[in-house]
Design an enzyme around this catalytic site. Sequence first.
Site, PDB file in Angstrom:
ATOM      1  N   GLU A  12       4.527  -2.741  -0.787  1.00  0.00           N
ATOM      2  CA  GLU A  12       4.241  -2.068  -2.051  1.00  0.00           C
ATOM      3  C   GLU A  12       2.962  -2.605  -2.691  1.00  0.00           C
ATOM      4  O   GLU A  12       2.169  -1.843  -3.259  1.00  0.00           O
ATOM      5  CB  GLU A  12       5.414  -2.258  -3.018  1.00  0.00           C
ATOM      6  CG  GLU A  12       5.230  -1.610  -4.383  1.00  0.00           C
ATOM      7  CD  GLU A  12       5.236  -0.094  -4.320  1.00  0.00           C
ATOM      8  OE1 GLU A  12       4.172   0.505  -4.581  1.00  0.00           O
ATOM      9  OE2 GLU A  12       6.291   0.493  -4.027  1.00  0.00           O
ATOM     10  N   VAL A  45      -1.037  -1.306  -2.072  1.00  0.00           N
ATOM     11  CA  VAL A  45      -1.679  -0.111  -2.634  1.00  0.00           C
ATOM     12  C   VAL A  45      -1.465  -0.078  -4.140  1.00  0.00           C
ATOM     13  O   VAL A  45      -0.324  -0.068  -4.615  1.00  0.00           O
ATOM     14  CB  VAL A  45      -1.103   1.176  -2.010  1.00  0.00           C
ATOM     15  CG1 VAL A  45      -1.812   2.399  -2.593  1.00  0.00           C
ATOM     16  CG2 VAL A  45      -1.247   1.157  -0.495  1.00  0.00           C
ATOM     17  N   LYS A  99      -6.285   2.272   1.446  1.00  0.00           N
ATOM     18  CA  LYS A  99      -5.130   2.671   0.639  1.00  0.00           C
ATOM     19  C   LYS A  99      -4.769   4.135   0.883  1.00  0.00           C
ATOM     20  O   LYS A  99      -3.582   4.484   0.950  1.00  0.00           O
ATOM     21  CB  LYS A  99      -5.433   2.424  -0.841  1.00  0.00           C
ATOM     22  CG  LYS A  99      -5.675   0.956  -1.176  1.00  0.00           C
ATOM     23  CD  LYS A  99      -6.201   0.789  -2.588  1.00  0.00           C
ATOM     24  CE  LYS A  99      -6.563  -0.649  -2.885  1.00  0.00           C
ATOM     25  NZ  LYS A  99      -7.195  -0.807  -4.210  1.00  0.00           N
ATOM     26  N   THR A 141      -4.302 -16.290  -6.541  1.00  0.00           N
ATOM     27  CA  THR A 141      -3.761 -15.788  -7.803  1.00  0.00           C
ATOM     28  C   THR A 141      -2.462 -15.020  -7.597  1.00  0.00           C
ATOM     29  O   THR A 141      -1.541 -15.116  -8.422  1.00  0.00           O
ATOM     30  CB  THR A 141      -4.776 -14.895  -8.522  1.00  0.00           C
ATOM     31  OG1 THR A 141      -5.145 -13.814  -7.656  1.00  0.00           O
ATOM     32  CG2 THR A 141      -6.017 -15.667  -8.916  1.00  0.00           C
ATOM     33  N   LYS A 162      -3.666  -4.629   2.449  1.00  0.00           N
ATOM     34  CA  LYS A 162      -3.906  -3.216   2.738  1.00  0.00           C
ATOM     35  C   LYS A 162      -4.700  -2.996   4.014  1.00  0.00           C
ATOM     36  O   LYS A 162      -4.438  -2.049   4.764  1.00  0.00           O
ATOM     37  CB  LYS A 162      -4.608  -2.538   1.565  1.00  0.00           C
ATOM     38  CG  LYS A 162      -5.880  -3.244   1.125  1.00  0.00           C
ATOM     39  CD  LYS A 162      -6.376  -2.731  -0.199  1.00  0.00           C
ATOM     40  CE  LYS A 162      -7.366  -3.687  -0.837  1.00  0.00           C
ATOM     41  NZ  LYS A 162      -6.697  -4.895  -1.364  1.00  0.00           N
TER      42      LYS A 162
END
Length: 436
Positions: free
Chosen positions: A131, A134, A207, A14, A107
Amino acid sequence: MAEPLRLAIAGLGTVGTGVIRLLEANREVVERRAGRAIEVVAVNARERGKDRGVDLSRFAWVDDMQAMATRADVDVVVELVGGSDGPALTLARSALDAGKGFVTANKAMVAHHGMELAELAAIKSAPFAFEAAVAGGIPVVKGLREGTAANALTRIYGILNGTCNYILSEMERTGADFGEMLSAAQEKGYAEADPTFDIEGVDAAHKLAILAAIGFGTRIDFEAVRCSGITQVSATDIAQADALGYVVRLVGIASMENGDEATGRLLQRVRPCLVPFRHPLAAVTGPTNAVVAEGDFSGRLLFQGAGAGDKPTASAVVADLIDIARGQAGAPFSVPVNQLATAEQGDPGERMGRDYIRFTVADRPGVLAEITAAMRDAGVSIESLIQRGRDRDGGEVQVAMVTHEGPERCVTAALELLEGSPSLAADPLVMPILGN
């Protein structure tokens, strides 16, 4: 205008297909902001013939994902495969070693191997950005790395897992118990078939470790994150918290105690907490993420938005690509990797605060006296005590208490005194009360 930035995308789930759609839909916007076109030239996925709803015929199909790292027509490799080790890590190492830019939403890999990859990126002068790793589409990595750059941060905390937040806020809304809401989350696609990483707090811990490194200028230390999930939280706890003026949220908290990153001690924890109604995190419901950063000059900053999903995560991936196209990727963890401090681990026993403690106990005389005696002997001051009636089988009751502010080591000592007691029918649940 400069030559296009050419991408190879590994992983066409996705998020991968979302990146392709975004680059097509916002082509002109992206090109203006990047200063040049950003073009996909090669892709890879497990199943070549699967219908993904996007036209892949214009891209080179790479059967061996690792070959992306050595293609002469690729400037940046985008990794959207997942997994802390294995093919994703091999691809990361190969791409950076070849001097390619590397962008990832992974992550787990960044939490476990981020230091190694940042060091390799520095040696090869290659951009390394994450970017999307998280909080989905929330620009919290950039916000901490750039927006709070002039501040000494004291605390970074927030709701970092949408699955847990959906479960807890739906328990709050419906009065249902954990198991029922977990099944509902799985039916809606908010939870995996195996939800362990989410509900046990591991995903949030990944995270938090990344955010702590960025915010405090320290080396990632995932192993130092103390982690507990939400499986023990019951509908009774949710209702009791509400009566006391709180909601229950799984919160990751990183705080620098007794100094800065060079002299202080870093405490990193993921735990269900009681959050006051008036706190901004109390209003965060459903599969939403929110991060709070507290700076000495900026004060409290709140970053909130969709923590997952194809569009928000693709947005974060492309934001990194725009920075790379501009030549503005910067140091992945705020400062050059060789200048990151190695923070000493904080002692959770020194945490000063109030706690909610819930016991499930046998319904017989003397049990309450045993619990309060253990609290007294360990130096825990009880602010309020609530005893609920028998359960359906008539053999157990729940006793909950809120403590006055004190050191966490005292609560730990009290529970150690009660360990093995035949009066306790289940392990006690301790949830810190988040300050205002």
